[in-house]
Enzyme design. Structure first.
Site, mmCIF file in Angstrom:
data_model
loop_
_atom_site.group_PDB
_atom_site.id
_atom_site.type_symbol
_atom_site.label_atom_id
_atom_site.label_comp_id
_atom_site.label_asym_id
_atom_site.label_seq_id
_atom_site.Cartn_x
_atom_site.Cartn_y
_atom_site.Cartn_z
ATOM 1 N N LEU A 127 16.387 -31.887 20.756
ATOM 2 C CA LEU A 127 18.141 -32.080 20.609
ATOM 3 C C LEU A 127 19.169 -32.886 20.492
ATOM 4 O O LEU A 127 19.624 -32.665 20.081
ATOM 5 C CB LEU A 127 18.723 -30.300 19.694
ATOM 6 C CG LEU A 127 17.916 -29.794 18.985
ATOM 7 C CD1 LEU A 127 18.592 -28.036 19.002
ATOM 8 C CD2 LEU A 127 17.404 -29.545 17.682
ATOM 9 N N SER A 128 18.377 -33.704 21.363
ATOM 10 C CA SER A 128 18.918 -34.850 22.109
ATOM 11 C C SER A 128 20.413 -34.793 22.561
ATOM 12 O O SER A 128 21.180 -34.649 22.646
ATOM 13 C CB SER A 128 19.323 -35.945 21.152
ATOM 14 O OG SER A 128 18.355 -36.616 20.593
ATOM 15 N N ASP A 174 19.094 -41.252 18.466
ATOM 16 C CA ASP A 174 19.466 -40.843 19.094
ATOM 17 C C ASP A 174 20.740 -40.762 19.306
ATOM 18 O O ASP A 174 21.925 -39.982 18.742
ATOM 19 C CB ASP A 174 19.025 -39.859 20.177
ATOM 20 C CG ASP A 174 17.729 -39.298 20.237
ATOM 21 O OD1 ASP A 174 17.279 -39.215 18.553
ATOM 22 O OD2 ASP A 174 16.235 -39.636 21.098
#
Ligand code: GLA
Length: 390
Positions: A127-128, A174
């Site tokens: 989820l960066s 991202d």
């Protein structure tokens, strides 16, 4: 985005450093809806920022020392602005250090500071969290020292910190999503021109993410190998299409015409990228037309292409996607992020009962087939750091 995270960072600052912070910022993580392994091929992506992230609260010092406290690791790191060094024993601090060093190298004057970092994103879970920390660091330093840095330069700088300092060759998606995401919108990005647009998401649906629990190392050789194979694809197709600069320029029509003359493995990698770019454009149109059946079909094709042509899926990801696809009400399921583990993403009707039923169905199936329950998250599309830090 739970503002409480910023409040928590402020509170922790008060407790650990006995004083009030001057600045508190937050940057969200992201989930990619579609457009996988296209960003580094100058293609299209459609991520959204999520309502979890990383907050930093801090204040200036009179000297050149930077003191960082990570509330999540319960560790403190100190360094001098004139001697910024990568340190593998404190990986979390390298993201902040990378951003500070790049700002300095760009001629931006900084001073010392002390700060507390607090996050609620699973780390290494796809989820960066790293991009969120880089963007939060950049926004924090920008605000604290009144740095003049526009949005796209900030995004590029966060990416460079990861590429050059942390040592991971990720694309621009991202940090872009973390900084520029929009509330209730997905973010369409043209990764060549950096033109972007906010695409409204259907308000009746939520974004569910399951975590396989399989940790993926982005720095791993597999990701870099895929990048090299794409570059090789450009070289091989360019023999017939002089001037071809990246896979973004390869049309489906030219791909089909010359695919037989390209090494088979490289051909498969290129087929994924070329078709995935088209799927992103089609998904944008389908979302605008509120055609969720079309979105569902496109998500399925994307997963199959990542599994069969790009070969970045794994048994656990495939299992989650297969289980989800058995559920009659879901409107799109695929692996998300780099792959080799990490997460899957699903569009599911937002009614509580449907959500619960979907989550239970997939979780129990995963437990039966893999032997453990997966973690999951129900996300709303969140504003990016640009909008959250006013
Ligand atoms: C990782 C990278 C991104 C992108 C995805 C795959 O998340 O950080 O830049 O390449 O993988 O789509």
């Amino acid at each position: 985005m739970p503002l409480s995270l910023t409040e928590q960072a402020k509170e922790l600052f008060l407790q650990t450093l006995a004083g009030k912070p001057d600045v508190a910022v937050i940057a969200p993580g992201r989930v990619n809806l579609i457009g996988e392994h296209t960003d580094y091929n100058e293609g299209y992506v459609l991520p959204m920022a999520v309502d979890r992230g990383i907050a930093i609260a801090g204040r200036k010092r009179d000297d050149l020392k930077i003191t960082l406290y990570s509330a999540d690791y319960r560790e403190q790191e100190e360094f001098n602005l004139n001697a910024i060094r990568h340190d593998i024993s404190r990986p979390w601090a390298n993201y902040f250090k990378g951003v500070a060093l790049l700002l300095k190298q760009n001629g931006i004057p900084l001073g010392g500071c002390e700060a507390v970092i607090r996050g609620d994103l699973p780390q290494g879970g796809g989820l960066s969290s790293s991009a969120a920390l880089e963007v939060a660091s950049a926004v924090f330093l920008k605000k604290l020292f009144g740095v003049d840095l526009d949005d796209l330069d900030l995004v590029r700088l966060a990416q460079q910190a990861e590429n050059k300092f942390v040592g991971v060759q990720c694309g621009i998606m991202d940090p872009f999503a973390s900084h520029m995401g929009g509330k209730d919108h997905a973010l369409f990005i043209d990764c060549r021109t950096l033109e972007h647009d906010w695409i409204p998401l259907d308000s009746g649906h939520k974004v569910v993410v399951f975590n396989t629990g399989v940790k993926r190392e982005l720095a791993s050789s597999d990701y870099n190998e895929r990048r090299r194979q794409c570059e090789e694809g450009v070289r091989q197709f360019a023999k017939f299409l002089p001037g071809l600069r990246s896979l973004r320029d390869l049309s489906l029509c030219d791909f089909e015409k010359y695919q037989g003359q390209v090494e088979p493995l490289v051909m498969k990698r290129c087929r994924h990228v070329v078709s995935e770019n088209q799927r992103v454009l089609d998904t944008v149109e389908a979302l605008k037309a509120k055609n969720l059946e079309k979105v569902k079909a496109l998500f399925q094709e994307s997963h199959e292409s990542l599994r069969d042509d790009y070969e970045v899926s794994c048994h656990e990801l495939d299992t989650l996607v297969e289980l989800a696809q058995e559920h009659p009400l879901q409107k799109g399921s695929r692996m998300t992020g780099a792959g080799f583990g990490g997460c899957t993403v699903h569009l599911v009707p937002g009614e509580e009962q449907v959500l619960e039923n979907f989550i239970t169905y997939v979780s129990e199936g995963y437990q039966r087939r893999i032997g453990r329950k997966p973690d999951y998250y129900v996300f709303n599309a969140s504003p990016g750091a640009k909008f959250l830090n006013g």
